[in-house]
Design an enzyme around this catalytic site. Structure first.
Site, PDB file in Angstrom:
ATOM      1  N   ARG A 234       0.833  -1.188   0.000  1.00  0.00           N
ATOM      2  CA  ARG A 234       0.000   0.000   0.000  1.00  0.00           C
ATOM      3  C   ARG A 234       0.872   1.244   0.000  1.00  0.00           C
ATOM      4  O   ARG A 234       1.894   1.311   0.686  1.00  0.00           O
ATOM      5  CB  ARG A 234      -0.926   0.031   1.239  1.00  0.00           C
ATOM      6  CG  ARG A 234      -2.082  -0.942   1.159  1.00  0.00           C
ATOM      7  CD  ARG A 234      -3.143  -0.478   0.161  1.00  0.00           C
ATOM      8  NE  ARG A 234      -4.209  -1.449   0.000  1.00  0.00           N
ATOM      9  CZ  ARG A 234      -4.269  -2.363  -0.955  1.00  0.00           C
ATOM     10  NH1 ARG A 234      -3.281  -2.455  -1.839  1.00  0.00           N
ATOM     11  NH2 ARG A 234      -5.287  -3.189  -1.049  1.00  0.00           N
ATOM     12  N   GLU A 263      -1.772   8.189  -6.395  1.00  0.00           N
ATOM     13  CA  GLU A 263      -1.711   7.447  -7.644  1.00  0.00           C
ATOM     14  C   GLU A 263      -2.624   8.088  -8.687  1.00  0.00           C
ATOM     15  O   GLU A 263      -3.765   8.413  -8.372  1.00  0.00           O
ATOM     16  CB  GLU A 263      -2.117   5.985  -7.415  1.00  0.00           C
ATOM     17  CG  GLU A 263      -1.150   5.258  -6.502  1.00  0.00           C
ATOM     18  CD  GLU A 263      -1.499   3.791  -6.269  1.00  0.00           C
ATOM     19  OE1 GLU A 263      -2.531   3.331  -6.828  1.00  0.00           O
ATOM     20  OE2 GLU A 263      -0.769   3.105  -5.543  1.00  0.00           O
ATOM     21  N   HIS A 282       0.806   0.164 -10.008  1.00  0.00           N
ATOM     22  CA  HIS A 282      -0.147  -0.588  -9.181  1.00  0.00           C
ATOM     23  C   HIS A 282      -0.724  -1.767  -9.984  1.00  0.00           C
ATOM     24  O   HIS A 282      -1.940  -1.937 -10.083  1.00  0.00           O
ATOM     25  CB  HIS A 282      -1.280   0.311  -8.676  1.00  0.00           C
ATOM     26  CG  HIS A 282      -1.927  -0.217  -7.426  1.00  0.00           C
ATOM     27  ND1 HIS A 282      -2.397   0.592  -6.422  1.00  0.00           N
ATOM     28  CD2 HIS A 282      -2.180  -1.496  -7.007  1.00  0.00           C
ATOM     29  CE1 HIS A 282      -2.926  -0.133  -5.451  1.00  0.00           C
ATOM     30  NE2 HIS A 282      -2.799  -1.408  -5.793  1.00  0.00           N
TER      31      HIS A 282
END
Length: 318
Positions: A234, A263, A282
Site C-alpha cells: 500500500r 496514484e 499498481h
C-alpha cells in the site's frame, strides 16, 4: 433485492452480468465518483459492488437501505469501516484472487533491482556494452531477505525467495508464530529493528492501517547501504520524500514501488529521475486469470448475500 455496481473502470462486466443473470439478481452499473453521486444514485441499493467511490459516515447515513458492500480487491481504504459497522453495513473484499501475482511481482522487482536489469537495459540501448557498470552484484544464496507482513502474499513470497537460496527473516506485528504451518519453518521471526538492520532486501506485504510511514528517514538510516526496498502493498507505508533522500544520498542501494501515496505518482516526483528507483503502476495484482477471478468472486459474494447464504470474505463484524 437490487445490486448496484457503484463504479468500475474495467473494459466490461460480462462475468458479473452472467453470474447475476444465472441467479436472477437485478443489477445496475453506475459510475459514481463522489459522495454526492453515491447518495443521489444508490438509494435503491441493498448491495453495492465498489471499486474507488468513497464511502464515509455521511454516505452511510444517507443510504438507509444499504446492507452490504463488496469491494473489487483486497484493500478497503476508501471505505470507513467504523462507520459501516455503526450503520450495520457488512463490508467484504476479495483477499485471495491475486496472491501469486503480487508475490511474483515482488520477486520480479527484487531481481530487477539486485541484478541491475533496468539500469543495464538502458545502458545497452544507449550503446554501452560493459558489465562492469553493474558492479556490485551479490549472490542471492548469500543474501538475507526481510519480509514485513507474513499473510497470504508474504508467505508465498517467502517460499519463492527461499527457493533462490536466500535466508528469510520476517517481522509481523500481528503474527502468532504458532499458527504457521511447517512449510514456513525456514522463516526466522525477528523484531522490526533486527529486520531493517540485517536484511539485504526488504519486501513489504503488510496492510497500511498500522504501518503508515513505517519506512521513514530513521529507518533508512539503519538499513544497510547495500540494501534494497520493495513495496507492493500500500502507498503511504513508505515515506516517499525520505526514500528519495535516502536513495540520493546512497543510504540504501535501490528501491522499487508498485504503489504510491498518490496514484498515479506525480510526474514531477524526484524519485523518477533516479536510476536506482523502479516504479510500476499498481499492477502487481494483475494477470488475465486474476482479473477474471476477481470479477467472478465479487459477483458471487453479492449473490450469496441476496440468497441469504454465508459470506466468504467479511471484513468487519456486524
Amino acid at each position: 433485492m437490487k445490486v448496484i455496481i457503484s463504479d468500475c473502470d474495467h473494459a466490461d462486466i460480462e462475468i458479473e452480468q452472467s453470474i447475476f443473470k444465472e441467479n436472477n439478481v437485478l443489477f445496475e452499473l453506475q459510475q459514481n465518483q463522489t459522495e454526492d453521486d453515491l447518495i443521489q444514485n444508490c438509494q435503491e441499493a441493498a448491495v453495492i459492488i465498489n471499486q474507488y467511490a468513497p464511502f464515509n459516515e455521511r454516505v452511510f447515513a444517507k443510504l438507509p437501505n444499504l446492507k452490504l458492500i463488496v469491494r473489487y480487491g483486497v484493500g478497503v481504504n476508501n471505505i470507513d469501516l467504523q462507520a459501516a459497522t455503526k450503520y450495520g453495513v457488512q463490508i467484504c473484499n476479495v483477499p485471495d484472487y491475486g496472491t501469486h501475482e503480487v508475490a511474483d511481482h515482488a520477486l520480479a522487482l527484487m531481481l530487477a533491482l539486485t541484478r541491475k536489469i533496468s539500469k543495464m537495459d538502458r545502458l545497452v540501448k544507449n550503446g554501452e556494452w560493459d558489465y562492469q557498470a553493474s558492479i556490485p552484484i551479490y549472490r542471492h544464496s548469500e543474501q538475507i531477505v526481510g519480509i514485513v507482513g507474513v499473510g497470504r502474499i508474504g508467505s508465498v513470497f517467502a517460499k519463492k525467495v527461499q527457493a533462490l537460496g536466500c535466508k528469510v527473516i520476517a517481522y509481523d506485528i500481528s503474527a502468532d508464530k504458532k499458527n504457521y504451518d511447517s512449510s514456513l519453518s525456514f522463516i526466522e521471526f525477528v523484531d522490526f529493528e533486527q529486520l531493517i538492520e540485517q536484511a539485504d532486501i526488504i519486501s513489504i506485504h503488510c496492510p497500511s492501517d498500522q504501518a503508515m510511514n513505517l519506512f521513514d528517514g530513521n529507518v533508512f538510516e539503519k538499513m544497510k547501504p547495500t540494501s534494497y526496498l520493495i513495496n507492493v502493498s500500500r502507498g503511504g507505508i513508505v515515506d516517499e520524500e525520505a526514500l528519495y533522500e535516502a536513495l540520493a544520498a546512497n543510504k540504501i542501494a535501490g528501491a522499487a514501488l508498485d504503489v504510491a501515496v498518490k496514484e498515479p505518482i506525480d510526474s514531477s516526483s524526484p524519485l523518477l529521475a533516479l536510476e536506482q528507483f523502479i516504479v510500476t503502476p499498481h499492477m502487481a495484482w494483475y494477470s488475465e486469470q486474476a482479473a477474471q477471478e476477481l470479477k467472478r468472486k465479487v459477483a458471487q459474494e453479492a449473490v450469496r448475500y441476496v440468497k441469504n447464504e454465508g459470506l466468504h470474505y467479511p471484513v468487519n463484524k456486524i
